[in-house]
Design a protein around this motif. Structure first.
Motif, mmCIF file in Angstrom:
data_model
loop_
_atom_site.group_PDB
_atom_site.id
_atom_site.type_symbol
_atom_site.label_atom_id
_atom_site.label_comp_id
_atom_site.label_asym_id
_atom_site.label_seq_id
_atom_site.Cartn_x
_atom_site.Cartn_y
_atom_site.Cartn_z
ATOM 1 N N SER C 272 20.959 22.762 -19.842
ATOM 2 C CA SER C 272 19.864 22.072 -20.525
ATOM 3 C C SER C 272 18.532 22.437 -19.892
ATOM 4 N N LEU C 273 17.463 22.198 -20.638
ATOM 5 C CA LEU C 273 16.108 22.494 -20.175
ATOM 6 C C LEU C 273 15.151 21.374 -20.553
ATOM 7 N N LYS C 274 14.118 21.198 -19.745
ATOM 8 C CA LYS C 274 12.999 20.309 -20.080
ATOM 9 C C LYS C 274 11.707 21.002 -19.657
ATOM 10 N N PHE C 275 10.693 20.877 -20.491
ATOM 11 C CA PHE C 275 9.394 21.464 -20.176
ATOM 12 C C PHE C 275 8.297 20.509 -20.624
ATOM 13 N N SER C 276 7.244 20.383 -19.809
ATOM 14 C CA SER C 276 6.074 19.624 -20.241
ATOM 15 C C SER C 276 4.806 20.422 -19.957
ATOM 16 N N LEU C 277 3.948 20.502 -20.946
ATOM 17 C CA LEU C 277 2.725 21.302 -20.817
ATOM 18 C C LEU C 277 1.801 20.790 -19.714
ATOM 19 N N GLU C 278 1.865 19.495 -19.426
ATOM 20 C CA GLU C 278 0.999 18.970 -18.368
ATOM 21 C C GLU C 278 1.423 19.478 -16.989
ATOM 22 N N ARG C 279 2.652 19.971 -16.888
ATOM 23 C CA ARG C 279 3.139 20.613 -15.657
ATOM 24 C C ARG C 279 3.688 21.984 -16.034
ATOM 25 N N LEU C 280 2.807 22.831 -16.533
ATOM 26 C CA LEU C 280 3.272 24.046 -17.212
ATOM 27 C C LEU C 280 3.835 25.107 -16.278
ATOM 28 N N ASN C 281 3.672 24.940 -14.976
ATOM 29 C CA ASN C 281 4.287 25.881 -14.048
ATOM 30 C C ASN C 281 5.750 25.564 -13.752
ATOM 31 N N GLU C 282 6.228 24.437 -14.271
ATOM 32 C CA GLU C 282 7.569 23.968 -13.923
ATOM 33 C C GLU C 282 8.520 24.027 -15.117
ATOM 34 N N LEU C 283 9.774 24.274 -14.816
ATOM 35 C CA LEU C 283 10.828 24.130 -15.807
ATOM 36 C C LEU C 283 11.945 23.332 -15.157
ATOM 37 N N GLU C 284 12.404 22.293 -15.873
ATOM 38 C CA GLU C 284 13.559 21.537 -15.396
ATOM 39 C C GLU C 284 14.796 22.167 -16.019
ATOM 40 N N TYR C 285 15.707 22.590 -15.173
ATOM 41 C CA TYR C 285 16.850 23.377 -15.646
ATOM 42 C C TYR C 285 18.143 22.790 -15.096
ATOM 43 N N LYS C 286 18.986 22.357 -16.000
ATOM 44 C CA LYS C 286 20.351 21.956 -15.620
ATOM 45 C C LYS C 286 21.252 23.160 -15.833
ATOM 46 N N ARG C 287 21.654 23.777 -14.720
ATOM 47 C CA ARG C 287 22.517 24.959 -14.770
ATOM 48 C C ARG C 287 23.965 24.564 -15.043
ATOM 49 N N GLU C 288 24.726 25.500 -15.553
ATOM 50 C CA GLU C 288 26.169 25.314 -15.637
ATOM 51 C C GLU C 288 26.709 25.091 -14.223
ATOM 52 N N GLY C 289 27.491 24.054 -14.064
ATOM 53 C CA GLY C 289 28.076 23.777 -12.756
ATOM 54 C C GLY C 289 27.228 22.895 -11.875
ATOM 55 N N ALA C 290 25.953 22.753 -12.204
ATOM 56 C CA ALA C 290 25.098 21.874 -11.397
ATOM 57 C C ALA C 290 25.310 20.428 -11.833
ATOM 58 N N ARG C 291 24.815 19.506 -11.016
ATOM 59 C CA ARG C 291 25.006 18.087 -11.318
ATOM 60 C C ARG C 291 23.785 17.458 -11.965
ATOM 61 N N GLY C 292 22.648 18.124 -11.901
ATOM 62 C CA GLY C 292 21.448 17.520 -12.474
ATOM 63 C C GLY C 292 20.419 18.597 -12.750
ATOM 64 N N PHE C 293 19.247 18.166 -13.129
ATOM 65 C CA PHE C 293 18.175 19.095 -13.440
ATOM 66 C C PHE C 293 17.505 19.582 -12.158
ATOM 67 N N GLU C 294 17.262 20.877 -12.118
ATOM 68 C CA GLU C 294 16.609 21.533 -10.978
ATOM 69 C C GLU C 294 15.156 21.814 -11.373
ATOM 70 N N THR C 295 14.240 21.436 -10.512
ATOM 71 C CA THR C 295 12.831 21.701 -10.801
ATOM 72 C C THR C 295 12.488 23.116 -10.347
ATOM 73 N N VAL C 296 12.338 24.003 -11.310
ATOM 74 C CA VAL C 296 12.026 25.397 -10.993
ATOM 75 C C VAL C 296 10.515 25.595 -11.133
ATOM 76 N N LEU C 297 9.889 26.025 -10.049
ATOM 77 C CA LEU C 297 8.485 26.396 -10.113
ATOM 78 C C LEU C 297 8.449 27.856 -10.550
ATOM 79 N N VAL C 298 8.026 28.071 -11.783
ATOM 80 C CA VAL C 298 8.154 29.418 -12.361
ATOM 81 C C VAL C 298 6.939 30.260 -11.970
ATOM 82 N N THR C 299 6.847 30.506 -10.670
ATOM 83 C CA THR C 299 5.720 31.282 -10.142
ATOM 84 C C THR C 299 6.199 32.352 -9.173
ATOM 85 N N ASP C 300 7.453 32.760 -9.318
ATOM 86 C CA ASP C 300 7.935 33.838 -8.449
ATOM 87 C C ASP C 300 7.500 35.186 -9.017
ATOM 88 N N SER C 301 7.511 36.188 -8.162
ATOM 89 C CA SER C 301 6.935 37.471 -8.585
ATOM 90 C C SER C 301 7.721 38.118 -9.712
#
Lengths: 369, 369, 369, 369
Positions: C272-301
């Motif tokens: 699953s995924l969640k995104f909010s424009l007010e925090r546009l550098n972030e994506l909340e990502y529930k990976r397969e096998g994970a237990r909850g949403f992971e806050t990914v700061l999408v600013t890697d090179s």
């Protein structure tokens, strides 16, 4: 006077209510004294084990016998046993507390509400989330006009226990046994909370469009076969309230990553609120004049019910809602007072659920006037 | 065999433990049977009221009499009564559960730990936050090496009940009666959690620098006078563990906007964790290979203690930590097994708190080897 | 070759695009060279001031003259000027970039898409949120199957600039001038993002129920009168995709406390995924096998576009989406390649918006096949 | 008059400042006109490429030649080149903007501050986080007394780019070249922000205890060898301000899962604040009378600098802090006014960093009076 209590059902809800009853003397000393008199079920062995564990005096497999011997009757069985025994108890003048949704069909729900009205004894429908302190605090804000005119009501209840297409078939997935799926199980809570929170200022939902969806049509059974799923995995609806606010509602058992995410958001001309059941001690509150949402930890001593528990910041859990609910219901029984949510409230919610189903089938908006 | 339990103290902690004991039969059916035999206090009227409410059989104002008549003794009184009656019970071979911090002075704490060691019966120090499921889950991750080598341990416990300079004087603000302020009351929990979480991989804190601070030197009393505050409002410390990790610790009663914010953060070469007591059902976990912290709702049926309670997502509260703690302690008493956190653990934490005080006075780093 | 660019419109969107163009040489050195040749408007004084500030070479009040003299034409004017000049440019073989929503009416939108198709030159519709790195990262996850089968798409765009019933009337509140309200202004973005994110796996929206609502029917004008509001303040819709997923969509300008909260949530069988424009550098990502949403700061090179900007954790802002969008569009113009979102995409979104309006009027579900 | 600007350094910081300068005309039309005259470096090829890309007129490898030919000099080179050329420029009466930390040693920093004082021209130290709108909004709240008496200042800056023990050696890990590690690179920002935010009400840090730590003593080099790490991976400190507040400070490059988490928390008798650089558009604010922290999106038109950018809710990024900083510095140069943070501010921060190092070595608290 000690109230003799009879309870039909000894699994999840039976345990939740038995625990609630057991905790009243220590935390709500002014609650009426009760005696967990009799536990009703069909499987004698399981029943006997539960009776000991849950602190009841005796068991019976005959609901009628139980009803005749108690001062209060809790009908916590599956949906299809709600009407018969609830009406039987009401006709015997015994106050009844019944699980939600009230009944499998609108006709039966109407019969139950009518029986409750005629009996004139306290009757309750098990919408326990009304008894979350943060929810009552929210309602008080709305009643006091702190949100101004209400524009938006948004409610959704997301779980993920059916997200795996290989998750096994269960009786909850059968329309005959369960009535409906996410709509009745989860949606009933959301619609009731919407009514509770904004009903006094916005009135009832006057008109609704609904949509049901089953993502996985059949599921494996224990014997290696597959069986058809005949209830919805998810519902969606948009609605209008009598007062002019709009509502959007949704529930799912396929919302990957959400365990028990019952979220309510309300926006008005002066302020706004957000609540999530997974963080039930908190309320997000945008005050008039503030610039954003404030995270209120609703655990101060003057917050609803909190003075019965612990100091500020010592959070309570899901089960505490049952203690508050039982306290209010049993106090009403004891004093002969009124209790809400009543069977009438259960019926009102059921009317909305039925309209969602009707709209799903017809593809048209349904009026609830 | 039913264990007769005697409890000294009937206020906040007395209520928390009595509730925990009362809930064991329904939720932990394999816990030993207990009898809440006697409640010990000085104010007979208040004691009598509490005895009824908390479900004890009788009262006494004589701790010695209580100790002699029970199988287990809970010493939940203020700090200065911990040593005498705990040692008395231990010397009588009675298992003791004692509130934290263990004792007003290091000497007394050492005496208590020695008595416990000689008695050879189960003994416990009341660090209930070890029994938060999310904390135990965190510890399991660390033990399993999921965080790799530990670099940082960060713990702070923030409350705000003294933020108003006009908040009244109370006995907790007197060094004679309370021992210390935020350091002993809040810091003890943090140091114990740090030891619990990383102790097996990092060993003890080997060296520490500390700082105490009282923001408001005197406060109004009820009779219109003012009285001196002789304990700390806040402490700060930085430390090194035997294994090489560094730690930073802090607590305050003047942290405006924080009700009970006990936060622990641990960072290692492979992963990291964050926990806050105000959201005690959650653990933030940065897994190896993940890009950020994952919010884990630690309420699945295979999470620590959860199968005793409710389905996934049905959150528990602060008080549940006491149920788990009592379950473990009383089971140890019943089986003759060991219990942790023991008096030895209480002493180890006290040693760190004393070093912080010593460092505050000398301005120098203090070695704990 | 340097591309001469003509831009119609010099306010909010004009500034956003001029800034984007100005930043290309430093951050996207492989972008085509451009010359901000001519700025088109009606108010000569304001136009002249903007031309200097935004770095254009000259002004004109005649769009046709501009179109004839440039290599690329940006139509950033209000909705009602989109069709005429966009078609004029396309017929002249000039690539066009046009603001959203594409046109005031479906007929006009169809005419524009047809003109684009016949012209065979790059054409773009201004759905800039496709160019948020976190959104592109999300799309890549979905394309790669990381979310499995898609069940839910949830999109809402909440603002609060009309929450005050006394907020003044403006041209955006007039149907003639603006086409629609929240639906066209905000909903267009949401529908486009839904198409962008799940379109390749779920196809188009096949069927939809919609609802529009105007909370404040008239508003004060500057001259002390009141004037009717003829557009919607909010819309709500539930939908089904060709592939079987369900969608719920909503936007409002009356959502107190939300400034620019464009939220997208997608749930599938694996993640699953969640995104909010007010925090546009972030994506909340529930990976397969994970237990909850992971806050990914999408600013890697190696995140989309990020290597052009700053090191990890040095967040970008809203305006960067325009730089990425212009980079892609101008590169397509330069190379003669394709660009998406195209006029065809603009038309597809407009078709959904029209169906929502139709459903609002008829009260019935509308098929989009 | 157009200001000719010379910049030494063309990598990360050179790009950040060149971008900022390039954006001034469009967004800050009242900024002085500047000419990016000359870029100074040693590697002629890289320098030449950067000159084109960053929009400079020419290059030189001779800093002195550059200084003699410009109106303003930016010293953005590594730490060890700060003193010589900054002093040279100041002695020539050329305003200087210098990267942080000011100098490798306290002696050199003092020399630079003295030169600045004698030169009497604007001089700046590159603490760009002062120019985050949310930080300036926070400072205004504190100045206005909205937080009351300050009790706690908490600052930490966490990154994770060294968390892997196999991450390669780099010049930043060498004390000769870099001066210090996390302390100078990250801690300098934190100390400056603390001074900026509470300095006017709490004065300077009067006394501090510090601790440095290197987790990985040697790292692999490109040629398959290993090389010693001679700077700190992390620092920790606790401090007292002249006004009585306490502070705790920390930074790490080994904080797994944190990309650029610069967090500042301030608690006072009336209110509290929280800020994190990863969400730099937001400020968490506990107002007097409120029950919790309010999430303020600091993007309203009357927030600091925001009217130059975009409408409410259209968030800005990290790089915008450089635009604000350059606007202020160049305006001061143009008008002959003062600029803060100045070399004096850089020196004040350096004094604190030096005290932390001294305390780490001696194990004793260090007074800064």
């Amino acid at each position: 006077m000690t109230l003799d209590v009879g309870v039909l059902g000894y699994r999840f809800m039976g345990k939740a209510h038995a625990n609630a009853m057991a905790r009243l003397p220590m935390f709500f000393p002014d609650a009426p004294e009760i005696n967990r008199e009799v536990l009703v079920g069909r499987d004698e062995e399981a029943l006997s084990e539960a009776t000991d564990r849950l602190g009841f005096s005796r068991t019976t497999t005959d609901p009628t016998e139980a009803i005749e011997s108690v001062d209060v009757f809790y009908n916590l069985g599956p949906n299809f046993v709600h009407p018969e025994y609830s009406i039987e108890a009401l006709e015997a003048g015994v106050p009844v507390f019944c699980e939600k949704p009230l009944a499998p069909t609108m006709e039966e729900a109407e019969g139950m509400a009518e029986a409750a009205s005629e009996a004139g004894v306290p009757n309750g429908c098990a919408f326990n989330y009304r008894f979350v302190p943060a929810i009552q605090y929210a309602r008080n804000l709305i009643e006091a006009g702190e949100l101004g005119e209400i524009y938006h009501v948004r409610g959704r209840y997301l779980q993920d226990w059916l997200v795996d297409p290989e998750a096994p078939w269960a009786w909850r997935l059968d329309e005959e046994l369960a009535g409906s799926g996410a709509l009745g199980d989860l949606g009933a809570h959301t619609i009731d909370l919407a009514r509770f929170l904004v009903g006094d200022v916005e009135g009832e939902i006057s008109e609704i469009s609904g949509r049901l969806r089953t993502f996985t049509d059949e599921r494996p059974t224990e014997d290696g076969e597959t069986r058809e799923v005949t209830v919805d995995d998810a519902y969606l609806a948009t609605a209008e309230f009598e007062g002019g606010a709009v509502g959007s509602f949704e529930a799912s058992r396929n919302a990957n990553g959400r365990k028990n995410d019952h979220t309510i958001e309300i926006e008005g001309s002066k302020g706004s609120l957000k609540f999530s059941l997974e963080r039930l001690n908190e309320l997000e509150y945008k005050r008039e004049g503030a610039r954003g949402f404030e995270t209120v930890l609703v655990t101060d001593s003057d917050d609803p019910y909190i003075d019965h528990w612990w100091p500020p910041g010592h959070v309570i859990g899901w089960e505490h809602t049952f203690v508050h609910e039982n306290y209010e219901f049993l106090s009403a029984v004891d004093s002969g007072g009124e209790f809400a949510p009543s069977f009438e409230d259960g019926l009102a919610t059921q009317r909305v659920l039925a309209a969602i189903e009707e709209s799903d089938e017809s593809g048209e908006r349904v009026s609830l006037d």
